[in-house]
Write an enzyme that holds these catalytic residues in place. Structure first.
Site, PDB file in Angstrom:
ATOM      1  N   GLY A  44      35.792  70.806   8.516  1.00  0.00           N
ATOM      2  CA  GLY A  44      34.429  70.961   8.005  1.00  0.00           C
ATOM      3  C   GLY A  44      33.985  69.665   7.346  1.00  0.00           C
ATOM      4  O   GLY A  44      34.557  68.601   7.588  1.00  0.00           O
ATOM      5  N   LEU A  45      32.962  69.753   6.506  1.00  0.00           N
ATOM      6  CA  LEU A  45      32.440  68.532   5.892  1.00  0.00           C
ATOM      7  C   LEU A  45      33.531  67.758   5.176  1.00  0.00           C
ATOM      8  O   LEU A  45      33.657  66.552   5.338  1.00  0.00           O
ATOM      9  CB  LEU A  45      31.329  68.884   4.898  1.00  0.00           C
ATOM     10  CG  LEU A  45      29.998  69.293   5.511  1.00  0.00           C
ATOM     11  CD1 LEU A  45      29.009  69.599   4.405  1.00  0.00           C
ATOM     12  CD2 LEU A  45      29.453  68.194   6.396  1.00  0.00           C
ATOM     13  N   GLY A  47      36.957  68.027   5.392  1.00  0.00           N
ATOM     14  CA  GLY A  47      38.064  67.607   6.246  1.00  0.00           C
ATOM     15  C   GLY A  47      37.657  66.513   7.221  1.00  0.00           C
ATOM     16  O   GLY A  47      38.353  65.507   7.375  1.00  0.00           O
ATOM     17  N   ARG A 332      21.427  81.627  -8.440  1.00  0.00           N
ATOM     18  CA  ARG A 332      21.871  82.679  -7.532  1.00  0.00           C
ATOM     19  C   ARG A 332      22.451  83.901  -8.230  1.00  0.00           C
ATOM     20  O   ARG A 332      22.157  85.030  -7.859  1.00  0.00           O
ATOM     21  CB  ARG A 332      22.905  82.100  -6.585  1.00  0.00           C
ATOM     22  CG  ARG A 332      22.278  81.081  -5.671  1.00  0.00           C
ATOM     23  CD  ARG A 332      23.290  80.436  -4.785  1.00  0.00           C
ATOM     24  NE  ARG A 332      22.578  79.642  -3.792  1.00  0.00           N
ATOM     25  CZ  ARG A 332      23.161  78.908  -2.870  1.00  0.00           C
ATOM     26  NH1 ARG A 332      24.476  78.855  -2.805  1.00  0.00           N
ATOM     27  NH2 ARG A 332      22.449  78.237  -2.007  1.00  0.00           N
TER      28      ARG A 332
END
Lengths: 640, 257
Positions: A44-45, A47, A332
């Site tokens: 992903g971003l 890694g 959130r």
């Protein structure tokens, strides 16, 4: 065993810490870098960016992904944007302000030094990604556009339509692909990590399973990086992709890496509500929608009228009412709880009365349909595909769902876990978001860790190991780990019970969602802690996996993942039970003020809880890293 | 919420690359119209496991139409009947009771079958590895606003960059060509000012790597119709133009003539 929770935050004023660290770190000569093998799990971003950068520096890098291609990693699904303290708008942004907003958003439960560094390098991320060709949204003059996001009163969020995660991941993937093409990175695809191997207390490598052939295999390296994402799928229904799992992090935990704050999970306020019992996952609608959408429910309980039939005066725009200064852009955790209360009060909307409205009619009247379409078109289309309703005509229905996990492997300032040589980056670690993550900060953290932190800090560990032999895959520790992993997977296949892994996962998810979801109580958590071991025992005796272990078998993969989710689930509930306060995403009903807001207990809980594996998650040992606030004053979080 | 009754699924089963493979028929008595197509397969798989049979293997992950993992030819159409929609976003409300639905894997020589409905799409990665990037090592990037990019250019680049790499274009193409995939990446990068230094070497390397694995484009346009992101075949024209220009600009080649 002692667990060392020394944060290694560098000395000096907060703004100088990262520079001081870099000034003093040990370096590896460019010609010597190729002598070091770095194993990176996850693409992903975090890694992909770490792998590309380290390979570019000259390290011998191997990357492992269970996907068919590194470009599939779940970072790709992030929609809204990425924060950076660029202050291109001239609206008062600064590194300090992004730092402060992130700490405050995290309800004062994160480590100052890490967060400040994150805010510092946020600026470099945007530069880097633009240079790589990420097509961010632009103004007519050709400069970058930004928008606002929850928990911030300025416009610091860069975006690429509603597909920012996709564009950033493809940027990082392309850098990784370039290195693969050049031979700097060896890629292992459709390969899942099953264990971390340690020798003399240091990370020596990993054990993997080839998903296509079932082959179990060892890989030795000088350092291991786990960039394997979060564990939100413990809830079964979440916005995570189907394959997201905790196995890599959990297996590292079992090998000595402390697991920090597992109870800090984020429930995202704007997801499409569950429609029926076959539902396999929930879909997020970007928080950016709250820039122009207004959240409301009918004022009266049991109002059955269609949205358009309910006059303005009989609507309750509850976020605007309760949090006038942040309104629909309240953070959130706060927005999620407010939605839950609205639905719990009997004012939910939709066929199952399990949602609240997110209404764009004012925005469409004010800006015109075209502008709204330009901003959110793809999200509106996605909503229509899933629900069959057109949000240009009727308000969207949304409800909170598990989305992100702030907890994860404990790491120090260098992103090293409590196992020397084992690093964790991105959502897999616990480092930067405290008890609640602000929108558009996950992409920022993943890329910060991978591009701008790990490539520096890992050299500091590797430099002294130059020309020293490391254990090879013939070391007994590797053999033992291979055998253990092989035996585990054979057990799943040989079990011959009556229930599928998915069935257990669903049941597990119900328990965790009910008792360790948006609102927790000591009583509920104790119930969960009595139900979970019983269900886990049933899982072990009654699991049924069809097919074999020598060809691709998704049922078998799932069994391994659910096994680890069970163990993590127990730890989550224990962590939630021990944390006798409410903070961020961890809301204990016993600890709230008269207005229903989270009540922290800074005297007793201004610390990170880091759990040590003892062989049974029900008996894990809790350790504490006290959070030192040198710059920020602990304050009650207010968004009113 | 209502239900669809009596669906018949004819699904390709193949135990491995060397197996001949065959169709199997499955009956779905009832399924909610709110279910996605893949959720229907989940329900079927749970039933198969219950019956002691092996579940049907299919690629899928995000189920939000963005990761590009899912595939499936549904009634002969890549990603099924709904335009601009990946299989994972296709919902059962697009079907009706009594339907017979044929489900196959991506059909293309370049994508060998791994098992059942799962194929190997790694040649797409080879194309990107050959040149689908801008060389920008970490650390040396100038300020992001130093090069203004006109909005229409940024928008056009983004239109192309939306490609999710699912391979539907290849599966839909009668020639098994990957031109839409390759051209989308070429266009994304070649349109941007940041992509100019490598513009000609990029298009050459990518096109020639593509040709090693995939068939040739003969302008059928099936790819555009199947693309879940509705990427326009205009990008293919741009790629061809740049490829031709690259060949002229390539001094080494000219000196050989």
């Amino acid at each position: 065993m002692t667990v060392n929770l020394e944060s290694k935050s560098p000395a000096g004023p907060i703004a100088d810490k990262w520079d001081n660290y870099k000034a003093n770190l040990k370096l590896v000569n460019p010609n010597n870098k190729r002598k070091f093998k770095v194993l990176i799990v996850g693409s992903g971003l975090a890694g992909a960016s770490a792998a590309a950068t380290m390979a570019e520096l000259g390290y011998d890098v191997e990357v492992f992904t269970f996907h068919d291609s590194p470009r599939r990693a779940h970072s790709i699904a992030a929609q809204g944007g990425i924060n950076a303290a660029k202050n291109y708008r001239g609206d008062g942004d600064s590194i300090y302000r992004l730092f402060y907003d992130t700490i405050k958003g995290g309800d004062f439960r994160s480590r100052e030094a890490n967060v400040y560094r994150l805010a510092q390098v946020s600026v470099n991320i945007i530069d880097q990604m633009v240079a790589q060709g990420v097509p961010f949204a632009r103004e007519y003059g050709g400069l970058l556009d930004t928008r606002s996001f929850g928990g911030a009163q300025l416009q610091r969020t860069f975006y690429a339509r509603g597909q920012t995660g996709q564009q950033l991941l493809l940027g990082a993937y392309q850098q990784l692909a370039r290195q693969i093409g050049l031979g700097g990175v060896k890629l292992w695809n459709r390969v899942e990590m099953l264990d971390v191997v340690t020798v003399d207390g240091r990370a020596a490598g990993i054990v993997t399973r080839d998903l296509v052939t079932g082959e179990i295999r060892s890989h030795a390296g000088h350092a291991v990086v786990l960039a394997t994402g979060g564990y939100g799928n413990v809830f079964f229904l979440s916005t995570n992709a189907m394959a997201c799992n905790v196995t890599a992090a959990w297996r590292a935990h079992r090998k000595g890496a402390a697991f920090a704050n597992p109870c800090y999970t984020q429930i995202h306020p704007t997801c499409i509500p569950q429609a029926d019992d076959t539902q396999s996952k929930l879909t997020l609608m970007s928080e950016s929608l709250r820039n122009d959408g207004r959240v409301w429910v009918p004022s009266a309980v049991g109002d059955e009228r269609a949205a358009a039939q309910i006059p303005e005066g009989e609507r309750d725009y509850y976020l605007e009412r309760l949090y006038p200064s942040f309104g629909n852009l309240a953070p959130r955790d706060i927005s999620s709880r407010a939605a839950k209360r609205a639905v719990d009060s009997g004012r939910g909307v939709g066929p199952l009365k399990n949602g609240v409205y997110l209404d764009f009619s004012d925005a469409i009247n004010r800006l015109g349909k075209e502008v709204v379409k330009e901003r959110y078109g793809n999200l509106f289309d996605m909503y229509e595909r899933i629900t069959g309703e057109n949000p240009y005509d009727v308000p969207m229905r949304i409800y909170p769902a598990s989305h992100y996990t702030m907890g994860g492997l404990w790491v120090d300032y260098e992103l090293m876990t409590t196992v020397p040589g084992l690093y964790s980056a991105g959502e897999a670690n616990f480092s930067d978001h405290g008890a609640n993550r602000l929108g558009a900060s996950a992409l920022m953290q993943g890329l910060a860790d991978g591009y701008f932190v790990l490539p520096y800090t890992i050299g500091n560990y590797l430099a002294p190991m130059l020309n020293q032999p490391i254990p090879g895959t013939d070391h007994p520790a590797f053999k033992a780990a291979e055998e253990e992993a092989g035996a585990r997977f054979s057990r799943y296949l040989d079990n011959k019970g009556s229930r599928s892994p998915d069935w257990f996962h669903r049941e597990l998810g119900k328990i965790i969602w009910t008792h360790c979801g948006m609102e927790r109580t000591a009583e509920g958590l104790q119930t969960a802690l009595s139900e979970l071991p019983a269900l886990y025992e049933e899982f072990q005796s009654d699991l049924k996996v069809t097919g074999d272990g020598q060809s691709i078998n998704q049922t078998l993969e799932k069994a391994g993942r659910v096994d680890d989710f069970f163990q993590l689930g127990m730890l989550m509930c224990r962590d939630a039970l021990e944390r006798n306060e409410s903070c961020g995403g961890h809301f204990r009903a016993e600890y709230q003020d008269e207005e229903g807001e989270a009540q922290r207990d800074d005297d007793n809980f201004a610390h990170v809880a880091a759990w040590e594996w003892t062989g049974d998650p029900m008996n894990a040992v809790r350790h504490q890293e006290e959070l030192q606030y040198e710059v920020i004053h602990l304050a009650k979080r207010s968004y009113k | 919420m209502s239900h669809l009754e009596n669906l018949t699924l004819t699904i390709w089963r193949q135990s491995g690359p060397d197996d001949a493979g065959h169709f199997e028929r499955y009956r779905i008595e009832s399924i909610s119209d709110e279910a996605s197509f893949l959720e229907m397969l989940d329900v079927l798989n749970e039933r198969l496991i219950d019956e002691g049979k092996e579940a049907i293997v299919f690629d899928h992950d995000c189920r939000e139409g963005i990761c590009g993992t899912c595939s499936l030819m549904i009634d002969g159409q890549a990603h099924g009947p709904q335009r601009g929609t990946a299989t994972c976003q296709l919902h059962m409300r697009k079907f009706k009771s009594g339907d017979e639905i044929i489900v196959e894997p991506w059909r293309a020589t370049a994508f060998p079958i791994i098992k059942d409905l799962m194929v190997d799409r790694s040649p797409l990665d080879r194309i990107v590895e050959a040149g689908g990037f801008i060389t920008a090592p970490t650390g040396g990037a100038p300020d992001a606003n130093i090069i203004p990019v006109p909005k229409p250019v940024a928008d056009a680049a983004m239109d192309a960059a939306e490609c999710i790499g699912c391979g539907a274009c290849v599966a839909a193409c009668p020639n098994g060509a990957a031109n839409l995939f390759t051209a989308a990446k070429v266009s994304h990068l070649n349109l941007l000012p940041q992509g100019q230094p490598e513009r000609w070497s990029r298009v050459e390397a990518m096109v020639e790597t593509m040709d090693e694995y995939f068939g040739s484009c003969t302008n059928h346009g099936e790819c555009e119709a199947a693309c879940p992101k509705s990427i326009s075949i205009d990008v293919i024209a741009l790629m061809h133009r740049d490829y031709r220009k690259a060949k002229f600009k390539n001094r080494k080649l000219i000196s050989q003539i």
